[in-house]
Design a protein around this motif. Structure first.
Motif, PDB file in Angstrom:
ATOM      1  N   GLY A 134       1.062  -1.077   0.022  1.00  0.00           N
ATOM      2  CA  GLY A 134       0.032  -0.321   0.251  1.00  0.00           C
ATOM      3  C   GLY A 134       0.632   1.810   0.262  1.00  0.00           C
ATOM      4  O   GLY A 134       0.514   1.944   0.082  1.00  0.00           O
ATOM      5  N   TRP A 135       2.478   1.057   1.147  1.00  0.00           N
ATOM      6  CA  TRP A 135       2.916   2.486   0.136  1.00  0.00           C
ATOM      7  C   TRP A 135       3.360   3.054  -0.478  1.00  0.00           C
ATOM      8  O   TRP A 135       3.834   4.175  -0.350  1.00  0.00           O
ATOM      9  N   PRO A 136       3.918   2.176  -1.528  1.00  0.00           N
ATOM     10  CA  PRO A 136       4.452   2.934  -2.835  1.00  0.00           C
ATOM     11  C   PRO A 136       3.426   3.889  -3.471  1.00  0.00           C
ATOM     12  O   PRO A 136       3.372   4.568  -4.832  1.00  0.00           O
ATOM     13  N   ALA A 137       1.978   3.133  -4.000  1.00  0.00           N
ATOM     14  CA  ALA A 137       0.665   3.022  -4.443  1.00  0.00           C
ATOM     15  C   ALA A 137       0.363   4.286  -3.786  1.00  0.00           C
ATOM     16  O   ALA A 137       0.397   5.609  -4.320  1.00  0.00           O
ATOM     17  N   PHE A 138       0.312   4.582  -2.321  1.00  0.00           N
ATOM     18  CA  PHE A 138      -0.260   5.725  -1.508  1.00  0.00           C
ATOM     19  C   PHE A 138       1.108   7.029  -1.809  1.00  0.00           C
ATOM     20  O   PHE A 138       0.308   7.990  -2.285  1.00  0.00           O
ATOM     21  N   LEU A 139       2.020   6.846  -1.247  1.00  0.00           N
ATOM     22  CA  LEU A 139       2.913   7.908  -2.352  1.00  0.00           C
ATOM     23  C   LEU A 139       2.844   8.121  -3.849  1.00  0.00           C
ATOM     24  O   LEU A 139       3.706   9.356  -3.573  1.00  0.00           O
ATOM     25  N   SER A 140       2.797   7.623  -4.272  1.00  0.00           N
ATOM     26  CA  SER A 140       2.985   7.497  -5.559  1.00  0.00           C
ATOM     27  C   SER A 140       1.721   8.147  -6.373  1.00  0.00           C
ATOM     28  O   SER A 140       2.082   9.430  -6.844  1.00  0.00           O
ATOM     29  N   PHE A 141       0.294   8.433  -5.776  1.00  0.00           N
ATOM     30  CA  PHE A 141      -0.615   9.434  -5.758  1.00  0.00           C
ATOM     31  C   PHE A 141      -0.070  10.672  -5.622  1.00  0.00           C
ATOM     32  O   PHE A 141      -0.619  11.529  -6.111  1.00  0.00           O
ATOM     33  N   ILE A 142       0.498  10.943  -4.103  1.00  0.00           N
ATOM     34  CA  ILE A 142       0.686  11.903  -3.980  1.00  0.00           C
ATOM     35  C   ILE A 142       1.451  12.974  -5.206  1.00  0.00           C
ATOM     36  O   ILE A 142       1.320  13.299  -4.715  1.00  0.00           O
ATOM     37  N   GLY A 143       2.605  11.942  -5.495  1.00  0.00           N
ATOM     38  CA  GLY A 143       3.318  12.578  -6.763  1.00  0.00           C
ATOM     39  C   GLY A 143       2.547  12.758  -7.381  1.00  0.00           C
ATOM     40  O   GLY A 143       2.759  13.979  -7.706  1.00  0.00           O
ATOM     41  N   ILE A 144       1.932  11.924  -8.286  1.00  0.00           N
ATOM     42  CA  ILE A 144       0.679  12.898  -9.136  1.00  0.00           C
ATOM     43  C   ILE A 144       0.345  13.266  -8.817  1.00  0.00           C
ATOM     44  O   ILE A 144      -0.402  14.476  -9.541  1.00  0.00           O
ATOM     45  N   PHE A 145      -0.672  13.767  -7.320  1.00  0.00           N
ATOM     46  CA  PHE A 145      -1.091  14.283  -7.048  1.00  0.00           C
ATOM     47  C   PHE A 145      -0.730  15.750  -7.378  1.00  0.00           C
ATOM     48  O   PHE A 145      -0.900  17.479  -8.063  1.00  0.00           O
ATOM     49  N   TYR A 146       0.869  16.231  -7.000  1.00  0.00           N
ATOM     50  CA  TYR A 146       1.806  17.796  -6.478  1.00  0.00           C
ATOM     51  C   TYR A 146       2.357  17.736  -7.797  1.00  0.00           C
ATOM     52  O   TYR A 146       2.112  19.187  -9.060  1.00  0.00           O
ATOM     53  N   LEU A 147       2.006  16.726  -9.259  1.00  0.00           N
ATOM     54  CA  LEU A 147       2.156  16.936 -10.628  1.00  0.00           C
ATOM     55  C   LEU A 147       1.200  17.969 -11.530  1.00  0.00           C
ATOM     56  O   LEU A 147       1.706  18.552 -12.051  1.00  0.00           O
ATOM     57  N   MET A 148       0.281  17.095 -11.289  1.00  0.00           N
ATOM     58  CA  MET A 148      -0.584  17.198 -11.904  1.00  0.00           C
ATOM     59  C   MET A 148      -1.101  18.599 -11.555  1.00  0.00           C
ATOM     60  O   MET A 148      -1.667  20.086 -11.743  1.00  0.00           O
ATOM     61  N   VAL A 149      -1.397  19.157 -10.115  1.00  0.00           N
ATOM     62  CA  VAL A 149      -1.283  20.564  -9.605  1.00  0.00           C
ATOM     63  C   VAL A 149      -0.502  21.368 -10.136  1.00  0.00           C
ATOM     64  O   VAL A 149      -0.005  22.588 -10.555  1.00  0.00           O
ATOM     65  N   SER A 150       1.098  21.379 -10.283  1.00  0.00           N
ATOM     66  CA  SER A 150       2.229  21.919 -10.602  1.00  0.00           C
ATOM     67  C   SER A 150       2.941  22.090 -11.575  1.00  0.00           C
ATOM     68  O   SER A 150       3.329  22.850 -12.310  1.00  0.00           O
ATOM     69  N   LYS A 151       2.632  20.971 -12.139  1.00  0.00           N
ATOM     70  CA  LYS A 151       3.152  21.324 -13.558  1.00  0.00           C
ATOM     71  C   LYS A 151       4.543  21.279 -14.044  1.00  0.00           C
ATOM     72  O   LYS A 151       4.959  22.339 -14.820  1.00  0.00           O
TER      73      LYS A 151
END
Length: 154
Positions: A134-151
């Motif tokens: 669960g941890w790599p999936a959770f951290l991956s989604f946090i990274g995706i959210f960051y990338l989508m917001v900051s581009k």
């Protein structure tokens, strides 16, 4: 049309992340409980929630994302998008075995509940795998959210 698709993309991301986090918390806390009925109930609901919420949201994400790319004209392989794809694949590669583990846990617990048996040793091993995947999936989604917001442009 762009705003409608973007809204669907954001809503499915919210459902994917929020449901994943919520059921992970619920499952984790319940599996620490001594009562087999609590454990079995949580495992059953976890599988159900993944089926009705997480799975459809996981399908909607790439579909709405691809359509947003088409509508926006953004380069498909810009660095921030490419990293988002990799993180999504990492999350999916962790989530798919987690789903199978959850089904196995649910089945074991329901069997133990019906037969009035304690959970087998394999159950403990599966819970550990479930937790750590669960941890790599959770951290991956946090990274995706960051990338989508900051581009970011790197």
């Amino acid at each position: 049309m762009y705003s409608v698709i973007k809204t669907l993309h954001i809503l499915s991301a919210t459902v994917l992340f929020g449901t994943g986090l919520g059921i992970a918390f619920f499952m984790f806390m319940a599996q620490r409980h001594k009562d087999i009925n609590v454990r079995a109930f949580a495992a059953k609901l976890t599988v159900t929630a993944d089926t009705y919420f997480t799975f459809p949201a996981a399908i909607a994400q790439p579909l709405t994302g691809a359509y947003l790319l088409y509508l926006s004209g953004l380069p498909v392989f810009s660095p921030w998008l490419s990293l988002s794809y990799v993180l999504y694949i990492v999350a999916g590669a962790c989530w798919l075995p987690v789903v199978l583990i959850q089904i196995s846990i649910r089945n074991q617990l329901l069997h133990c509940q019906q037969q009035n048996l304690p959970p087998p040793l394999r159950y403990t091993t599966l819970i550990r795998w479930w937790f750590w995947l669960g941890w790599p999936a959770f951290l991956s989604f946090i990274g995706i959210f960051y990338l989508m917001v900051s581009k970011p442009y790197f």
